[in-house]
Design a protein around this motif. Sequence first.
Motif, mmCIF file in Angstrom:
data_model
loop_
_atom_site.group_PDB
_atom_site.id
_atom_site.type_symbol
_atom_site.label_atom_id
_atom_site.label_comp_id
_atom_site.label_asym_id
_atom_site.label_seq_id
_atom_site.Cartn_x
_atom_site.Cartn_y
_atom_site.Cartn_z
ATOM 1 N N GLU A 40 19.833 -16.123 25.812
ATOM 2 C CA GLU A 40 18.993 -16.996 25.921
ATOM 3 C C GLU A 40 18.486 -17.682 27.355
ATOM 4 O O GLU A 40 19.526 -18.537 27.860
ATOM 5 C CB GLU A 40 20.005 -17.958 24.926
ATOM 6 C CG GLU A 40 20.459 -17.546 23.866
ATOM 7 C CD GLU A 40 21.511 -18.334 22.847
ATOM 8 O OE1 GLU A 40 21.407 -19.389 23.217
ATOM 9 O OE2 GLU A 40 22.024 -18.112 21.643
ATOM 10 N N ASN A 41 17.577 -18.100 27.207
ATOM 11 C CA ASN A 41 17.027 -18.359 28.422
ATOM 12 C C ASN A 41 17.148 -17.914 29.485
ATOM 13 O O ASN A 41 16.976 -18.487 30.901
ATOM 14 C CB ASN A 41 17.593 -20.149 28.656
ATOM 15 C CG ASN A 41 17.015 -21.215 27.237
ATOM 16 O OD1 ASN A 41 16.350 -21.071 27.174
ATOM 17 N ND2 ASN A 41 18.284 -21.641 26.827
ATOM 18 N N TRP A 42 17.177 -16.569 29.272
ATOM 19 C CA TRP A 42 17.701 -15.809 30.750
ATOM 20 C C TRP A 42 16.501 -14.403 30.346
ATOM 21 O O TRP A 42 16.907 -14.005 29.157
ATOM 22 C CB TRP A 42 19.146 -15.461 31.146
ATOM 23 C CG TRP A 42 19.699 -16.242 31.562
ATOM 24 C CD1 TRP A 42 20.327 -17.058 31.169
ATOM 25 C CD2 TRP A 42 20.196 -16.812 32.833
ATOM 26 N NE1 TRP A 42 21.367 -18.438 31.439
ATOM 27 C CE2 TRP A 42 21.293 -17.794 32.959
ATOM 28 C CE3 TRP A 42 19.502 -16.131 33.845
ATOM 29 C CZ2 TRP A 42 21.431 -18.092 34.060
ATOM 30 C CZ3 TRP A 42 20.492 -16.433 35.246
ATOM 31 C CH2 TRP A 42 21.061 -17.109 35.643
ATOM 32 N N SER A 43 16.304 -14.001 31.266
ATOM 33 C CA SER A 43 15.976 -12.546 31.562
ATOM 34 C C SER A 43 16.630 -11.624 32.477
ATOM 35 O O SER A 43 17.320 -11.678 33.012
ATOM 36 C CB SER A 43 14.610 -12.693 32.260
ATOM 37 O OG SER A 43 14.651 -12.799 33.560
ATOM 38 N N LEU A 44 15.984 -10.498 31.898
ATOM 39 C CA LEU A 44 16.821 -9.885 32.146
ATOM 40 C C LEU A 44 17.410 -8.865 33.344
ATOM 41 O O LEU A 44 18.231 -9.262 34.363
ATOM 42 C CB LEU A 44 17.446 -8.314 31.706
ATOM 43 C CG LEU A 44 18.001 -7.418 31.664
ATOM 44 C CD1 LEU A 44 19.396 -7.081 31.218
ATOM 45 C CD2 LEU A 44 17.907 -5.813 30.742
ATOM 46 N N PRO A 45 15.626 -8.755 33.948
ATOM 47 C CA PRO A 45 16.284 -9.243 35.573
ATOM 48 C C PRO A 45 16.618 -10.109 36.506
ATOM 49 O O PRO A 45 16.606 -10.019 37.987
ATOM 50 C CB PRO A 45 14.172 -9.288 35.918
ATOM 51 C CG PRO A 45 13.632 -8.635 35.021
ATOM 52 C CD PRO A 45 14.974 -9.161 33.448
ATOM 53 N N ARG A 46 16.178 -11.491 36.019
ATOM 54 C CA ARG A 46 16.829 -12.523 36.446
ATOM 55 C C ARG A 46 18.516 -12.995 36.586
ATOM 56 O O ARG A 46 19.030 -13.756 37.208
ATOM 57 C CB ARG A 46 16.566 -13.773 35.665
ATOM 58 C CG ARG A 46 15.871 -15.227 36.645
ATOM 59 C CD ARG A 46 15.544 -15.940 36.173
ATOM 60 N NE ARG A 46 16.830 -17.001 36.157
ATOM 61 C CZ ARG A 46 17.200 -18.586 35.004
ATOM 62 N NH1 ARG A 46 15.904 -17.540 33.790
ATOM 63 N NH2 ARG A 46 17.357 -19.231 35.241
ATOM 64 N N LEU A 47 18.926 -11.870 35.764
ATOM 65 C CA LEU A 47 20.771 -12.100 36.087
ATOM 66 C C LEU A 47 20.964 -11.387 36.677
ATOM 67 O O LEU A 47 20.294 -10.527 38.103
ATOM 68 C CB LEU A 47 21.268 -11.144 35.276
ATOM 69 C CG LEU A 47 20.648 -11.402 33.685
ATOM 70 C CD1 LEU A 47 21.843 -10.126 32.532
ATOM 71 C CD2 LEU A 47 21.760 -13.159 33.318
ATOM 72 N N ALA A 48 22.317 -11.604 37.838
ATOM 73 C CA ALA A 48 22.408 -11.463 38.972
ATOM 74 C C ALA A 48 23.300 -9.412 38.857
ATOM 75 O O ALA A 48 23.316 -9.795 37.122
ATOM 76 C CB ALA A 48 24.425 -11.721 39.618
ATOM 77 N N LYS A 49 22.402 -9.104 39.846
ATOM 78 C CA LYS A 49 22.864 -7.870 39.590
ATOM 79 C C LYS A 49 24.592 -7.202 39.334
ATOM 80 O O LYS A 49 24.224 -5.985 38.393
ATOM 81 C CB LYS A 49 22.617 -6.555 41.053
ATOM 82 C CG LYS A 49 21.290 -6.966 41.170
ATOM 83 C CD LYS A 49 21.080 -6.022 42.604
ATOM 84 C CE LYS A 49 19.485 -6.105 43.025
ATOM 85 N NZ LYS A 49 19.319 -5.388 44.446
ATOM 86 N N ILE A 50 25.116 -7.954 39.242
ATOM 87 C CA ILE A 50 27.194 -7.444 38.930
ATOM 88 C C ILE A 50 27.147 -7.645 37.267
ATOM 89 O O ILE A 50 27.068 -7.312 36.717
ATOM 90 C CB ILE A 50 27.614 -7.986 39.978
ATOM 91 C CG1 ILE A 50 28.912 -7.273 39.892
ATOM 92 C CG2 ILE A 50 28.442 -9.683 40.324
ATOM 93 C CD1 ILE A 50 28.977 -6.050 40.100
ATOM 94 N N GLU A 51 26.568 -9.134 37.077
ATOM 95 C CA GLU A 51 26.988 -9.583 35.859
ATOM 96 C C GLU A 51 25.992 -8.685 34.766
ATOM 97 O O GLU A 51 26.238 -8.259 33.699
ATOM 98 C CB GLU A 51 26.074 -10.954 35.892
ATOM 99 C CG GLU A 51 27.000 -12.066 36.603
ATOM 100 C CD GLU A 51 26.223 -13.398 36.339
ATOM 101 O OE1 GLU A 51 25.205 -12.999 35.566
ATOM 102 O OE2 GLU A 51 27.203 -14.379 36.725
ATOM 103 N N ARG A 52 25.048 -8.263 34.804
ATOM 104 C CA ARG A 52 24.088 -7.116 34.813
ATOM 105 C C ARG A 52 24.937 -5.535 34.368
ATOM 106 O O ARG A 52 25.059 -5.094 33.345
ATOM 107 C CB ARG A 52 22.129 -6.989 35.282
ATOM 108 C CG ARG A 52 21.041 -6.226 34.565
ATOM 109 C CD ARG A 52 19.972 -6.081 34.981
ATOM 110 N NE ARG A 52 20.144 -5.895 36.587
ATOM 111 C CZ ARG A 52 19.556 -6.949 37.627
ATOM 112 N NH1 ARG A 52 19.157 -8.189 37.059
ATOM 113 N NH2 ARG A 52 19.548 -6.446 38.797
ATOM 114 N N THR A 53 25.140 -4.596 35.072
ATOM 115 C CA THR A 53 25.701 -3.900 35.457
ATOM 116 C C THR A 53 27.380 -4.543 34.783
ATOM 117 O O THR A 53 27.216 -3.057 33.511
ATOM 118 C CB THR A 53 26.485 -3.156 37.239
ATOM 119 O OG1 THR A 53 25.190 -3.736 37.901
ATOM 120 C CG2 THR A 53 26.718 -2.133 36.986
ATOM 121 N N ILE A 54 27.750 -5.227 34.458
ATOM 122 C CA ILE A 54 29.073 -5.491 33.518
ATOM 123 C C ILE A 54 28.594 -5.479 32.404
ATOM 124 O O ILE A 54 29.496 -4.473 31.261
ATOM 125 C CB ILE A 54 29.607 -6.874 34.028
ATOM 126 C CG1 ILE A 54 30.295 -6.372 35.764
ATOM 127 C CG2 ILE A 54 30.935 -6.933 33.226
ATOM 128 C CD1 ILE A 54 30.954 -7.767 36.233
#
Length: 125
Positions: free
Chosen positions: A63-77
């Motif tokens: 919600e209110n976030w795009s996947l590329p905007r996430l921190a890389k470690i959070e996206r990976t987890i």
Amino acid sequence: MKRREAREKAIQVLFQLENTELTVTEAIEHIVGEESSPFFEQIVQGTVLHMEEIDKSLVEKLENWSLPRLAKIERTILRLAVYEILYTPETPKNVVLNEAIELSKTYGDEKSSRFVNGVLSKYAK
């Protein structure tokens, strides 16, 4: 290799894959050498294989976030946890959530664990 360690090593491999030109095999060798396990291989290979479906599923939950905007470690987890939730029904969802939260406390910042918990809790329903 115990499951907790396998998840931690899998995060390292997946993070490395996102940041380098290594192949999956090269990244695995770099992180674990010869010390692998079937569970580790399954979650790394499965996450890579199903990345498109995992990302599509994550986009629907953010919600209110795009996947590329996430921190890389959070996206990976999140990717690893969503793989386990969607493709390994034998693993209880609450175990996957707890492990992902612990990984985000170890590798993320002080807000990571709450964010990861918020996103993954949508899968537990």
